[in-house]
Structures are given as C-alpha cells and as structure tokens.
Write a protein that holds these residues in place. Structure first.
Motif, mmCIF file in Angstrom:
data_model
loop_
_atom_site.group_PDB
_atom_site.id
_atom_site.type_symbol
_atom_site.label_atom_id
_atom_site.label_comp_id
_atom_site.label_asym_id
_atom_site.label_seq_id
_atom_site.Cartn_x
_atom_site.Cartn_y
_atom_site.Cartn_z
ATOM 1 N N LEU A 58 35.302 49.931 42.599
ATOM 2 C CA LEU A 58 36.065 49.547 41.411
ATOM 3 C C LEU A 58 36.791 48.244 41.721
ATOM 4 O O LEU A 58 37.448 48.123 42.760
ATOM 5 N N PHE A 59 36.691 47.276 40.839
ATOM 6 C CA PHE A 59 37.328 45.974 41.031
ATOM 7 C C PHE A 59 38.603 45.880 40.198
ATOM 8 O O PHE A 59 38.580 46.112 38.989
ATOM 9 N N TYR A 60 39.678 45.561 40.909
ATOM 10 C CA TYR A 60 40.992 45.443 40.274
ATOM 11 C C TYR A 60 41.226 43.964 39.978
ATOM 12 O O TYR A 60 41.549 43.185 40.877
ATOM 13 N N THR A 61 41.022 43.549 38.737
ATOM 14 C CA THR A 61 41.123 42.116 38.444
ATOM 15 C C THR A 61 42.213 41.800 37.432
ATOM 16 O O THR A 61 42.364 40.657 37.020
ATOM 17 N N LYS A 62 42.921 42.816 36.976
ATOM 18 C CA LYS A 62 43.978 42.615 35.978
ATOM 19 C C LYS A 62 45.125 43.526 36.349
ATOM 20 O O LYS A 62 44.889 44.573 36.960
ATOM 21 N N GLN A 63 46.334 43.170 35.932
ATOM 22 C CA GLN A 63 47.478 44.045 36.163
ATOM 23 C C GLN A 63 47.159 45.453 35.683
ATOM 24 O O GLN A 63 46.767 45.640 34.529
ATOM 25 N N ARG A 64 47.345 46.414 36.550
ATOM 26 C CA ARG A 64 47.206 47.833 36.189
ATOM 27 C C ARG A 64 45.831 48.210 35.650
ATOM 28 O O ARG A 64 45.712 49.126 34.840
ATOM 29 N N MET A 65 44.807 47.494 36.059
ATOM 30 C CA MET A 65 43.510 47.773 35.455
ATOM 31 C C MET A 65 42.357 47.545 36.427
ATOM 32 O O MET A 65 42.212 46.459 36.980
ATOM 33 N N TYR A 66 41.556 48.577 36.617
ATOM 34 C CA TYR A 66 40.250 48.384 37.250
ATOM 35 C C TYR A 66 39.296 48.003 36.129
ATOM 36 O O TYR A 66 38.951 48.825 35.288
ATOM 37 N N THR A 67 38.924 46.745 36.107
ATOM 38 C CA THR A 67 38.147 46.267 34.956
ATOM 39 C C THR A 67 36.652 46.522 35.110
ATOM 40 O O THR A 67 35.943 46.615 34.116
ATOM 41 N N HIS A 68 36.163 46.590 36.376
ATOM 42 C CA HIS A 68 34.716 46.712 36.561
ATOM 43 C C HIS A 68 34.366 47.745 37.623
ATOM 44 O O HIS A 68 35.111 47.917 38.583
ATOM 45 N N ALA A 69 33.235 48.398 37.404
ATOM 46 C CA ALA A 69 32.672 49.296 38.404
ATOM 47 C C ALA A 69 31.299 48.761 38.788
ATOM 48 O O ALA A 69 30.652 48.073 37.991
ATOM 49 N N ALA A 70 30.864 49.075 40.009
ATOM 50 C CA ALA A 70 29.524 48.674 40.437
ATOM 51 C C ALA A 70 29.045 49.651 41.493
ATOM 52 O O ALA A 70 29.835 50.393 42.076
ATOM 53 N N ARG A 71 27.742 49.652 41.713
ATOM 54 C CA ARG A 71 27.143 50.573 42.675
ATOM 55 C C ARG A 71 26.621 49.801 43.876
ATOM 56 O O ARG A 71 25.977 48.766 43.726
ATOM 57 N N VAL A 72 26.897 50.307 45.062
ATOM 58 C CA VAL A 72 26.433 49.657 46.297
ATOM 59 C C VAL A 72 24.928 49.858 46.452
ATOM 60 O O VAL A 72 24.415 50.964 46.287
ATOM 61 N N VAL A 73 24.221 48.754 46.748
ATOM 62 C CA VAL A 73 22.775 48.820 46.959
ATOM 63 C C VAL A 73 22.458 48.730 48.445
ATOM 64 O O VAL A 73 21.597 49.420 48.964
ATOM 65 N N GLU A 74 23.182 47.865 49.137
ATOM 66 C CA GLU A 74 22.877 47.599 50.538
ATOM 67 C C GLU A 74 24.066 46.888 51.178
ATOM 68 O O GLU A 74 24.820 46.207 50.486
ATOM 69 N N THR A 75 24.208 47.028 52.494
ATOM 70 C CA THR A 75 25.261 46.301 53.202
ATOM 71 C C THR A 75 24.613 45.390 54.251
ATOM 72 O O THR A 75 23.479 45.623 54.665
ATOM 73 N N GLN A 76 25.368 44.366 54.660
ATOM 74 C CA GLN A 76 24.830 43.420 55.645
ATOM 75 C C GLN A 76 25.993 42.707 56.327
ATOM 76 O O GLN A 76 26.929 42.275 55.658
ATOM 77 N N HIS A 77 25.915 42.568 57.661
ATOM 78 C CA HIS A 77 26.921 41.790 58.373
ATOM 79 C C HIS A 77 26.318 40.446 58.739
ATOM 80 O O HIS A 77 25.359 40.382 59.515
ATOM 81 N N ASN A 78 26.852 39.361 58.169
ATOM 82 C CA ASN A 78 26.302 38.037 58.464
ATOM 83 C C ASN A 78 27.320 36.950 58.092
ATOM 84 O O ASN A 78 27.505 36.626 56.929
ATOM 85 N N ALA A 79 27.970 36.418 59.097
ATOM 86 C CA ALA A 79 29.043 35.451 58.863
ATOM 87 C C ALA A 79 28.514 34.125 58.299
ATOM 88 O O ALA A 79 29.145 33.509 57.432
ATOM 89 N N ASP A 80 27.358 33.684 58.787
ATOM 90 C CA ASP A 80 26.805 32.414 58.300
ATOM 91 C C ASP A 80 26.473 32.505 56.816
ATOM 92 O O ASP A 80 26.773 31.596 56.035
#
Ligand SMILES: [Zn+2]
Length: 341
Positions: free
Chosen positions: A72-94
């Motif tokens: 859940l993304f908190y982008t407004k005061q007192r509000m989670y405005t967006h939800a999304a589903r994780v597809v994959e993770t990756q560690h890569n600094a570059d």
C-alpha cells in the motif's frame, strides 16, 4: 488464493518534506518503466512494469517479500492511495541508480547517495484511497502515517486475517466503507435483499422511495446482494476476476433497467462481467424464460462471434432458486429491447 497468507507492506511516498518521493512514485509505479530499456531487469511479458525500491536499512523487511504480497502506498495525508501486487524482487544497486537518478527538479537528493537497491516489481497497481487511520486501527496502531517502509508483522497481520479472512477482504472493506454514507445500513440492506420473501415483486420502484442521499447506499446493497447471490461469477461466461484489493470485477445489472426505475430486487438482478453487462444493457443479449442466453441475430455483423457462441447456453444461476431472474423482469427486458417483435 495462496495457502500462505500474503504479506502487507506500507510504503510512504511523500508529496512534500525533504524526501519528496512522490514524483518517483509517479514515474516508476504509476507510469512504470520499459523493462527492455534496462539490461539488468528481469524479462517481463509487458511493455511496462511498475517498480519500487528501498534502502539497505529496510533490507530485513524486503527479505520477507514474495510474489503475491500487497504493497500500500501512502501518498497523501491520512490516505493509502494505491495498492499493488509484488511480482518479483531483485537486489541491484547499479540498476537502482539508473532507474531512480535525479528528481526534485533535477537536484540529487540525499537519500540517493544510496539509491534504492532492494528493488521490487509490481503489477495490478490500483487506486484504493483507504484512510490510513482505519487500517492502522485494525493492526493496533494509533498513528495515521507509516514512519518508514513497513512490513506488517505476523502478530498484527493475524488481527486482519481474524477479522476479515484475508488482506484482500480487509482492503475491500475499507474501500467500500469510505464510499457510502452508512456502511452498516448498506450491510443490512444487502441482507434484506438476499432474504427477501417470495411475494411477487413490482416491476418498478417509485422513486420517492429512494431519497437521493440514500441512493448510493441502496445501490451498493443491491450490487453486493447480486454479487453474493451469483457467488461473484458472471452469469454468462462464468468469469470471476478480481482486483488486487479483492474487488470482484463482476457487476450487478438490473434486468429491467434502473433508468426505467427497475426495482432493486434480486429477481431483477443478474451478475455480469463488464463485457456481458454491456451486451445485456445494449440489447445484444437477453434471457429466455427458461434462463438461457439469447443473442440478437444480426447476420450482417461479423464482430460478435464471442457473443454468438453464448446463444442458447444456460446462465450460471444463483445457488438459491428465489434469487434467479424473475419471469416478469425477463419479459420486460425482452420487450424493452424489442426481442419478440
Ligand atoms: Zn461474462
């Protein structure tokens, strides 16, 4: 449904303050990136993929992340405005450095001295507008903002699962609650509709019965009752799609149209996916008295093969006989669209 319950993560994306991560959210989550433009990115079947990341301080939480988890993304005061589903993770600094380079009007911000190397890819990004105090209350928090990237720990997630059964049901609950005048009344009306007696229903409802301000509540009750009666399945094609927040895609159609004051009665309702709702309301399709689908015969139109295949098939009926389409409403729908002319 996954056997292991999904994790729930909170990701703060400030629109102000020094972090001002909102533009990044807009660029890489809402708009998404072209995965082919980055050699190190995994292969995806999509032209665009949404992506977000966290700093190494949040690695321990990120380590728990699995496909299917919900952010859940908190982008407004007192509000989670967006939800999304994780597809994959990756560690890569570059890669992270390339995805999130400069922002805040071109200035490089302190946070990006270390970019966000713990990357996760997302799909089903959806606006949900869930008041943060409501969902925080569920897990026993009394703050209204997430201080940092958060994984809801097992003990707190358990409270959500006990109360709602799933993360998706919890999100759906909060969305709906914020969209009606009186959620308790709406739930009562839904039950009333599902338990309505067998007395012969009227075709239309006197509009005086429905004060304008209660109309939305009544609409929700009708929608929920129809979806429940049909087990959230399209009566025509049997599809059962849902959004990341668990909202069924299937819609509640009035058989005799609401625009003609068709009554809110289960026997005047049918659950249909968007496409079949459109086909039904626009008069491409109707029902026979024995609950078969009838598609309008238009030999000069060739674009309707998908619909023609349904002709003569029986609908996916509600489990309970008393919830099935009523003869009077079917007859009215046929007449309204000139099927028996
Ligand atoms: Zn359908």
């Amino acid at each position: 449904m996954a056997v292991t319950p999904e994790n729930l993560f909170f990701a703060p994306c400030s629109r102000s303050n020094k972090e001002n991560t909102f533009p990044q959210f807009q660029n890489t989550v809402l708009d998404g990136i072209d995965p082919d433009a980055y050699d190190e990115a995994p292969d995806f079947d999509h032209d665009r993929i949404s992506v977000w990341g966290v700093v190494s301080g949040n690695k321990a939480k990120w380590d728990h992340m699995r496909p299917g988890d919900v952010v859940l993304f908190y982008t407004k005061q007192r509000m989670y405005t967006h939800a999304a589903r994780v597809v994959e993770t990756q560690h890569n600094a570059d890669l992270a450095r390339r995805i999130w380079t400069t922002y805040d009007e071109g200035r490089r911000v302190a946070d990006l001295d270390e970019p966000w190397p713990y990357i996760f890819y997302l799909d089903r990004v959806e606006q949900v507008d869930i008041p943060s105090p409501d969902i925080h209350a569920d897990i026993g928090w009394d703050t209204y903002y997430p201080q940092s990237f958060t994984r809801v720990i097992d003990r707190r997630r358990e409270k959500i699962l006990e109360r709602y059964g799933s993360i998706a049901a919890c999100l759906r609950h909060h969305r709906q609650d914020s969209s009606v005048e009186d959620p308790v009344e709406a739930d009562e009306l839904t039950s009333e509709l599902l338990e309505s007696d067998t007395a012969e229903p009227d075709l239309t409802a006197d509009d005086d019965e429905y004060e304008t301000q209660r109309r939305r509540t009544r609409s929700r009750a009708f929608r929920d009752a129809v979806r429940t009666a049909y087990d959230e399945q399209c009566a025509f094609c049997g599809s059962r799609r849902e959004t990341i927040a668990g909202t069924p895609e299937v819609e509640a159609a009035h058989i005799y149209p609401r625009s003609e004051n068709g009554v809110d009665d289960l026997r005047n309702g049918i659950a249909l996916c968007k496409f079949h709702h459109w086909a039904f309301d626009s008069g491409w399709a109707t029902l026979t008295p024995s609950h078969e689908i009838e598609i309008r015969d238009k030999p000069d139109r060739e674009a309707y093969d998908d619909l023609q295949q349904l002709d003569g098939k029986s609908i996916h009926s509600p489990a309970q006989e008393r919830h099935t389409p009523g003869a009077k409403f079917i007859e009215a729908h046929r007449e309204f669209h000139g099927f028996d002319d």
